[in-house]
Design an enzyme around this catalytic site. Structure first.
Site, PDB file in Angstrom:
ATOM      1  CE  LYS A 275     -35.230  54.771   9.931  1.00  0.00           C
ATOM      2  NZ  LYS A 275     -34.618  53.982   8.844  1.00  0.00           N
ATOM      3  NE  ARG A 349     -34.853  43.352   8.553  1.00  0.00           N
ATOM      4  CZ  ARG A 349     -33.954  43.584   7.604  1.00  0.00           C
ATOM      5  NH1 ARG A 349     -32.979  42.724   7.387  1.00  0.00           N
ATOM      6  NH2 ARG A 349     -34.025  44.670   6.875  1.00  0.00           N
TER       7      ARG A 349
HETATM    8  N1  BES Z   1     -38.711  51.739   8.253  1.00  0.00           N
HETATM    9  C1  BES Z   1     -37.474  51.513   7.626  1.00  0.00           C
HETATM   10  C2  BES Z   1     -37.577  51.361   6.111  1.00  0.00           C
HETATM   11  C3  BES Z   1     -38.008  52.567   5.325  1.00  0.00           C
HETATM   12  C4  BES Z   1     -37.066  53.364   4.712  1.00  0.00           C
HETATM   13  C5  BES Z   1     -39.344  52.852   5.134  1.00  0.00           C
HETATM   14  C6  BES Z   1     -37.468  54.440   3.948  1.00  0.00           C
HETATM   15  C7  BES Z   1     -39.738  53.934   4.382  1.00  0.00           C
HETATM   16  C8  BES Z   1     -38.797  54.721   3.772  1.00  0.00           C
HETATM   17  C9  BES Z   1     -36.856  50.217   8.166  1.00  0.00           C
HETATM   18  O1  BES Z   1     -37.139  49.932   9.480  1.00  0.00           O
HETATM   19  C10 BES Z   1     -35.387  50.359   8.059  1.00  0.00           C
HETATM   20  O2  BES Z   1     -34.851  51.200   8.722  1.00  0.00           O
HETATM   21  N2  BES Z   1     -34.754  49.521   7.261  1.00  0.00           N
HETATM   22  C11 BES Z   1     -33.351  49.550   7.110  1.00  0.00           C
HETATM   23  C12 BES Z   1     -32.845  48.135   7.060  1.00  0.00           C
HETATM   24  C13 BES Z   1     -31.343  48.034   7.134  1.00  0.00           C
HETATM   25  C14 BES Z   1     -30.849  48.543   8.476  1.00  0.00           C
HETATM   26  C15 BES Z   1     -30.953  46.594   6.953  1.00  0.00           C
HETATM   27  C16 BES Z   1     -33.050  50.270   5.791  1.00  0.00           C
HETATM   28  O3  BES Z   1     -33.772  50.101   4.816  1.00  0.00           O
HETATM   29  O4  BES Z   1     -32.091  51.036   5.772  1.00  0.00           O
HETATM   30 MN    MN Z   2     -35.765  50.870  10.806  1.00  0.00          MN
END
Ligand code: BES
Ligand code: MN
Ligand code: ZN
Length: 497
Positions: A275, A349
């Site tokens: 990230k 997921r």
């Molecule tokens: N934990 C994150 C989602 C999240 C984002 C929670 C912001 C709280 C605040 C999740 O694991 C994630 O990283 N999701 C990705 C999915 C994508 C890679 C398909 C996302 O939302 O960017």
């Molecule tokens: Mn994630």
């Protein structure tokens, strides 16, 4: 925070302060006129000068100089009379508790709920506002001038007949709110404290207190069980994963349980699909689903709700270590399906798919997962509603209703088959991430493949688990969202029996 319920005249209630609820430009709320008279028109002139007009979440603290029994009045605005809702009552009570703290008052009485004409739902809302608004996560602040903890609240009633019922309602609300605070505490804990092992220890500890069965799987057992998806996510971290199973039996011996599944990623760096650095520290909240499940199961057990309930928590840390799973990897998840990893940041997921599959052995009467799953959900709904998707209209309807009652609102998104297109892989049954469109739905579609024939619903709390600015009863940080929603859902199930 302790609550007492007594019957009495607020003008004659001695003590350091009393809370009075006021409607906008309206001196007719219960007791407002009486206090105004006793204080020789003081409230009227405050309102006349525009200093305090009863606007929602505005307050005024007045010294009574011996003209009535309480030393001070805290006036709290409830907004326009016709617009009062349970949530506004929670907000006003949350605002009041902060004003009391600010003034250094640790014990006070209140007739706030009476402004709405009494009634259990108003009293409940008031207690929720006080308990949830009064929370602060300051255990790591070593400075001496820590804020005042409000200790005692006396809720006044006008007639003694309803006292027993009122006390029961207050006690139940306290149980639910302390479960919310438990969830908040867990989420607010830094990632180096709240590891998967820590979550498991907490689960064992709370379960022991309240008659919940708790079993924790470690890595070797997960391997034997075939939880390849959970294990894959855990590979990049030196923190070992845990799979936590909570079981509460309040229903009949043969009754099928309701199963809650909570995402327990104790820190989500994104893994190899790292990230961006901005705001990454907030990803310690990626176990908010797990915290909500722990809170909800605890509350259900303490309330002795007549249901059978199972809480499942797959927990791991998502880091880019030398053994980490990588984009392009292929895993065979517990359900036997193959998944191509295209993004290691779509880890939620994965841990959930093994847990949802594991849940099938309980033949759930309803299966509900709750997870900080997608940033796309924050884009779609912001911070004011959790995303809801599922395969059963009745279950979705029950959750919407629970959302309205609890104030933890949910909003349904469609889950049509067409969205499955986004998750097709060239080499496996599925890939773990779709493209940039419909991210919340494609994630839910992935989960749906593992819900079997269960009546299933998915709650995406990515936008609601964390409060950036602070609201009247949601201080900055973890909100504990999901606990009150799930408990309210269970109450609905019990009522429908
Ligand atoms: N934990 C994150 C989602 C999240 C984002 C929670 C912001 C709280 C605040 C999740 O694991 C994630 O990283 N999701 C990705 C999915 C994508 C890679 C398909 C996302 O939302 O960017
Ligand atoms: Mn994630
Ligand atoms: Zn995540």
């Amino acid at each position: 925070m302790q609550f007492a319920v007594t019957c009495g005249d607020p003008l004659k209630q001695p003590g350091r302060a009393i809370i009075i609820g006021c409607f906008e430009q309206d001196l007719a709320a219960p007791f407002v006129a009486e206090f105004d008279r006793a204080l020789r028109g003081c409230l009227g002139s405050l309102s006349g000068e525009g200093e305090f007009t009863g606007k929602l979440n505005k307050t005024a603290l007045i010294h009574t100089l011996g003209r009535v029994a309480p030393d001070r009045l805290l006036l709290v605005g409830l907004g326009k009379k016709g617009e009062l809702t349970r949530d506004r009552m929670r907000q006003a009570a949350g605002t009041a508790i902060k004003a009391m703290r600010g003034a250094g008052i640790k014990s006070f009485s209140s007739v706030l709920h009476l402004a709405a004409g009494g009634g259990k739902e108003w009293l409940q809302a008031e207690v929720e506002g006080h308990m949830l608004g009064g929370y602060a996560f300051d255990r790591y602040k070593t400075a001496v001038d820590s804020p005042v903890e409000v200790a005692d609240v006396t809720l006044l009633l006008t007639d003694d007949a309803s006292r027993g019922a009122t006390e029961g309602c207050v006690a139940e609300t306290q149980i639910v709110c302390s479960a919310v605070l438990l969830a908040r505490e867990l989420v607010d804990q830094p990632g180096n404290v709240a590891t998967p092992a820590f979550l498991a220890e907490k689960a064992v500890e709370v379960s022991g207190k309240y008659g919940i069965d708790c079993r924790v799987m470690e890595r070797d057992e997960m391997e034997r069980t075939g939880m390849e998806a959970l294990l894959a996510v855990a590979k990049g971290s030196s923190q070992p994963p845990r799979f936590i199973i909570l079981e509460y039996r309040g229903g009949g011996a043969k009754e099928r349980p309701i199963v809650f599944v909570g995402k327990g990623i104790t820190f989500d760096s994104g893994g190899i699909s790292l990230k961006p650095r901005e705001g990454m520290e907030k990803m310690k909240n990626d176990m908010a689903g797990a915290a909500a499940v722990m809170g909800a199961v605890t509350a259900a057990a303490r309330l002795r709700l007549p249901v059978n309930l199972v809480g499942l928590i797959p927990s791991a840390e998502n880091l880019p270590g030398g053994r980490a799973y990588k984009p392009g990897d292929l895993i065979k998840v517990m359900a036997g399906k193959t998944v191509e990893i295209v993004n290691t940041d779509a880890e939620g997921r994965l841990v959930l798919c093994d847990a949802l599959h594991y849940a099938q052995r309980y033949r759930p009467a309803a299966l509900i997962d709750i997870a900080t799953l997608t940033g796309a959900c924050v884009v779609a709904l912001g911070n004011f509603a959790s995303g809801l998707m599922g395969n059963d209209d009745g279950l979705a309807k029950a959750l919407k209703k629970a959302g309205e009652t609890s104030g933890e609102r949910v909003w349904e998104l469609p889950l049509w088959d067409e969205y499955g297109e986004l998750m097709k892989s060239d080499i496996a049954d599925l890939k773990n991430a779709g493209g940039p469109t419909a991210g919340t739905i494609s994630a839910a579609w992935f989960l749906k493949q593992f819900a079997g024939k269960s009546r299933w619903a998915h709650l995406d709390i990515a936008g609601t688990a964390w409060e950036e600015k602070g609201r009247p009863y949601l201080p900055k940080g973890a909100t504990g969202v999901g606990v009150r929603l799930l408990v309210e859902y269970l109450r609905g199930v019990v009522q429908g029996k």
